[in-house]
Structure formats: structure tokens, C-alpha cells
Design a protein around this motif. Structure first.
Motif, PDB file in Angstrom:
ATOM      1  N   LEU A  58       0.850  -1.181   0.020  1.00 34.60           N
ATOM      2  CA  LEU A  58       0.159  -0.236   0.061  1.00 34.60           C
ATOM      3  C   LEU A  58       0.892   1.335  -0.045  1.00 34.60           C
ATOM      4  O   LEU A  58       0.478   2.386  -0.732  1.00 34.60           O
ATOM      5  CB  LEU A  58      -1.028  -0.073   1.305  1.00 34.60           C
ATOM      6  N   SER A  59       1.847   1.369   0.805  1.00 31.07           N
ATOM      7  CA  SER A  59       2.882   2.228   0.784  1.00 31.07           C
ATOM      8  C   SER A  59       3.337   2.737  -0.674  1.00 31.07           C
ATOM      9  O   SER A  59       3.338   3.701  -1.204  1.00 31.07           O
ATOM     10  CB  SER A  59       4.101   1.924   1.522  1.00 31.07           C
ATOM     11  N   ILE A  60       3.790   1.536  -1.305  1.00 35.30           N
ATOM     12  CA  ILE A  60       4.446   1.687  -2.721  1.00 35.30           C
ATOM     13  C   ILE A  60       3.247   2.207  -3.671  1.00 35.30           C
ATOM     14  O   ILE A  60       3.342   3.044  -4.754  1.00 35.30           O
ATOM     15  CB  ILE A  60       5.327   0.493  -3.348  1.00 35.30           C
ATOM     16  N   SER A  61       2.140   1.550  -3.579  1.00 36.14           N
ATOM     17  CA  SER A  61       0.657   1.905  -4.219  1.00 36.14           C
ATOM     18  C   SER A  61       0.394   3.415  -4.276  1.00 36.14           C
ATOM     19  O   SER A  61       0.028   4.064  -5.125  1.00 36.14           O
ATOM     20  CB  SER A  61      -0.363   0.914  -3.893  1.00 36.14           C
ATOM     21  N   LYS A  62       0.451   3.757  -2.911  1.00 38.62           N
ATOM     22  CA  LYS A  62       0.262   5.192  -2.929  1.00 38.62           C
ATOM     23  C   LYS A  62       1.286   6.210  -3.513  1.00 38.62           C
ATOM     24  O   LYS A  62       0.600   7.167  -4.194  1.00 38.62           O
ATOM     25  CB  LYS A  62       0.067   5.667  -1.348  1.00 38.62           C
ATOM     26  N   LYS A  63       2.315   5.920  -3.593  1.00 39.26           N
ATOM     27  CA  LYS A  63       3.366   6.735  -4.240  1.00 39.26           C
ATOM     28  C   LYS A  63       3.157   6.702  -5.907  1.00 39.26           C
ATOM     29  O   LYS A  63       3.190   7.583  -6.459  1.00 39.26           O
ATOM     30  CB  LYS A  63       4.784   6.016  -4.083  1.00 39.26           C
ATOM     31  N   ILE A  64       2.666   5.411  -6.254  1.00 40.05           N
ATOM     32  CA  ILE A  64       2.143   5.279  -7.791  1.00 40.05           C
ATOM     33  C   ILE A  64       1.061   6.176  -8.073  1.00 40.05           C
ATOM     34  O   ILE A  64       1.161   6.895  -9.236  1.00 40.05           O
ATOM     35  CB  ILE A  64       2.036   3.670  -8.050  1.00 40.05           C
ATOM     36  N   ARG A  65       0.199   6.148  -7.137  1.00 35.06           N
ATOM     37  CA  ARG A  65      -1.206   7.053  -7.508  1.00 35.06           C
ATOM     38  C   ARG A  65      -0.778   8.293  -7.277  1.00 35.06           C
ATOM     39  O   ARG A  65      -1.385   9.061  -8.067  1.00 35.06           O
ATOM     40  CB  ARG A  65      -2.221   6.435  -6.478  1.00 35.06           C
ATOM     41  N   ASP A  66       0.201   8.786  -6.590  1.00 35.82           N
ATOM     42  CA  ASP A  66       0.486  10.164  -6.282  1.00 35.82           C
ATOM     43  C   ASP A  66       1.200  10.599  -7.627  1.00 35.82           C
ATOM     44  O   ASP A  66       0.847  11.950  -8.279  1.00 35.82           O
ATOM     45  CB  ASP A  66       1.237  10.330  -5.135  1.00 35.82           C
ATOM     46  N   PHE A  67       2.026   9.790  -8.318  1.00 37.79           N
ATOM     47  CA  PHE A  67       2.681  10.216  -9.546  1.00 37.79           C
ATOM     48  C   PHE A  67       1.604  10.398 -10.685  1.00 37.79           C
ATOM     49  O   PHE A  67       1.760  11.185 -11.272  1.00 37.79           O
ATOM     50  CB  PHE A  67       3.586   8.932  -9.814  1.00 37.79           C
ATOM     51  N   VAL A  68       0.758   9.266 -10.588  1.00 36.37           N
ATOM     52  CA  VAL A  68      -0.293   9.371 -11.761  1.00 36.37           C
ATOM     53  C   VAL A  68      -1.316  10.592 -11.528  1.00 36.37           C
ATOM     54  O   VAL A  68      -1.570  11.250 -12.448  1.00 36.37           O
ATOM     55  CB  VAL A  68      -1.248   8.169 -11.427  1.00 36.37           C
ATOM     56  N   ALA A  69      -1.463  11.181 -10.346  1.00 34.62           N
ATOM     57  CA  ALA A  69      -2.288  12.223 -10.096  1.00 34.62           C
ATOM     58  C   ALA A  69      -1.706  13.292 -10.356  1.00 34.62           C
ATOM     59  O   ALA A  69      -2.081  14.438 -11.064  1.00 34.62           O
ATOM     60  CB  ALA A  69      -2.514  12.208  -8.288  1.00 34.62           C
ATOM     61  N   GLU A  70      -0.086  13.395 -10.518  1.00 36.97           N
ATOM     62  CA  GLU A  70       0.648  14.691 -10.614  1.00 36.97           C
ATOM     63  C   GLU A  70       0.730  14.381 -12.266  1.00 36.97           C
ATOM     64  O   GLU A  70       1.451  15.526 -12.815  1.00 36.97           O
ATOM     65  CB  GLU A  70       1.855  14.552 -10.232  1.00 36.97           C
ATOM     66  N   GLY A  71       0.346  13.430 -12.851  1.00 38.01           N
ATOM     67  CA  GLY A  71       0.632  13.203 -14.313  1.00 38.01           C
ATOM     68  C   GLY A  71       1.912  12.808 -14.753  1.00 38.01           C
ATOM     69  O   GLY A  71       2.455  12.822 -15.863  1.00 38.01           O
TER      70      GLY A  71
END
Length: 206
Positions: A58-71
Motif C-alpha cells: 500500500l505504501s508503494i501503491s500510494k506513491k504510484i497513485r500520487d505520481f499518476v495524480a501529478e501526471g
């Protein structure tokens, strides 16, 4: 996550983000249920290990989603291919082991229940046979207690009919059979009295 980090367009990224959130909700529900139902030591240990792996995922998943949210799809995709793969495999292995353990525990419980069922069935059969045997013995004893006195009463009546008034019979109890025996005894006594009177009358005439 793969489709989120490398989407064809923004719509696909948003759609996959919703799917991921829904999947995590389902997993959380299953996890809560597993915590309530798994009570053996081995299962609890494996579940704890799976939860630890989930925390890392979940920690890694959150980082990935944050990158996606930033484009920032490049870093999201790179993070998915590097840091995510190994923890994800460990997590899947722990979940597979947990499923295997619970399947084995369910099989043991099933075998135990099946064994108890067979024992209970055997006990019921034995009790049924004993009940039938006791019922047969009770019926034989009851029949004997009735048929014996009736046979004696019939023999007593036959002897009276054959002019044998010297035989005696016991008439004890308060049931119908005892009443019958008392009636036969009374009839015998009446016949004896009648015979005695006849003898006395004959002697007087003589």
C-alpha cells in the motif's frame, strides 16, 4: 496499477483508479472477516505476515497513485516495475499459503465432523437395537405374566368341569384376571357346598 501508470488517456487512468479503490475496499472487508474467523496459530501467523506485506504494498501503491495524480506516468511506471514487483509477489505467496492452510484446516474440521457423525450414527443404531431387545424382553415378560395365569385358570376350570373339586388356586391381585380366579374359586366353593348338602340330604333319607 499497470493501467494507471501507463494509461491510454486520462479517462482510463481515472477509471482504473476507481477500480483499484473498489478492489481495496473488498480486500479490507475480506481481511476483517479473516481476522474474526482464523483462530489457529499457524493461520494467524501467516495472516500477520500477509498484513505486513500488504502494508509495504500500500505504501508503494500510494506513491504510484500520487505520481499518476501529478501526471508523472514515467516515474509511476518505473516505480511499479522496480519496487512494486517483489513485495507484491511476497504478498501473493503469503495469501496463497494462508488459503492453503485454511483449506487444510477446513478439511480437518470436516473429517472430524464426519467422524463424529459416524460415531453418533453408530451409537444411535446400538441404542435402537438395545431398545428393540429390551422391548422384546419386556413384551415376553408381560405376555408370560398374562398367559401363565390364564392357562392356570383354564386348567382349574376344566378340573371343576370334570367334577374335580379338590384342586385349589391362588387369586391374588386386583386386576381382571384375579377377579376371574376369585369367581372360579367362588364357583368351586358353591359346588362343594351343594355337593355337601346333597350328601347330607341323602344320609338323612337313608
Amino acid at each position: 496499477l499497470r493501467k494507471m501508470s501507463s494509461p491510454r488517456d486520462l479517462a482510463e487512468a481515472a477509471q482504473e483508479s476507481k477500480r483499484l479503490a473498489s478492489t481495496l475496499e473488498i480486500y479490507d472487508t475480506s481481511e476483517t472477516l479473516a481476522k474474526k474467523l482464523i483462530d489457529d496459530a499457524a493461520g494467524q501467523k501467516t495472516l500477520k505476515q500477509a498484513l505486513n506485506q500488504k502494508t509495504a504494498i500500500l505504501s508503494i501503491s500510494k506513491k504510484i497513485r500520487d505520481f499518476v495524480a501529478e501526471g508523472n506516468y514515467f516515474d509511476a511506471s518505473a516505480l511499479l516495475q522496480t519496487e512494486f514487483v517483489v513485495p507484491h509477489e511476497k504478498w501473493m505467496n503469503e495469501l496463497s499459503e494462508l488459503a492453503k492452510q485454511q483449506h487444510e484446516a477446513m478439511q480437518v474440521a470436516y473429517d472430524g465432523s464426519n467422524s463424529n457423525y459416524r460415531k453418533s450414527l453408530a451409537s444411535m443404531l446400538i441404542i435402537g437395537l438395545l431398545t428393540l431387545a429390551l422391548g422384546g424382553v419386556a413384551a415376553w415378560m408381560i405376555a408370560r405374566s398374562i398367559i401363565g395365569p390364564i392357562t392356570n385358570a383354564a386348567a382349574f376350570a376344566d378340573r371343576i368341569a370334570n367334577s374335580d373339586l379338590s384342586t385349589s388356586i391362588k387369586a391374588e391381585g386386583r386386576d381382571e384376571l384375579s377377579d376371574l380366579l376369585r369367581s372360579l374359586l367362588q364357583m368351586q366353593n358353591n359346588l362343594l357346598a351343594t355337593v355337601s348338602q346333597i350328601k347330607q340330604g341323602t344320609e338323612t333319607i337313608t
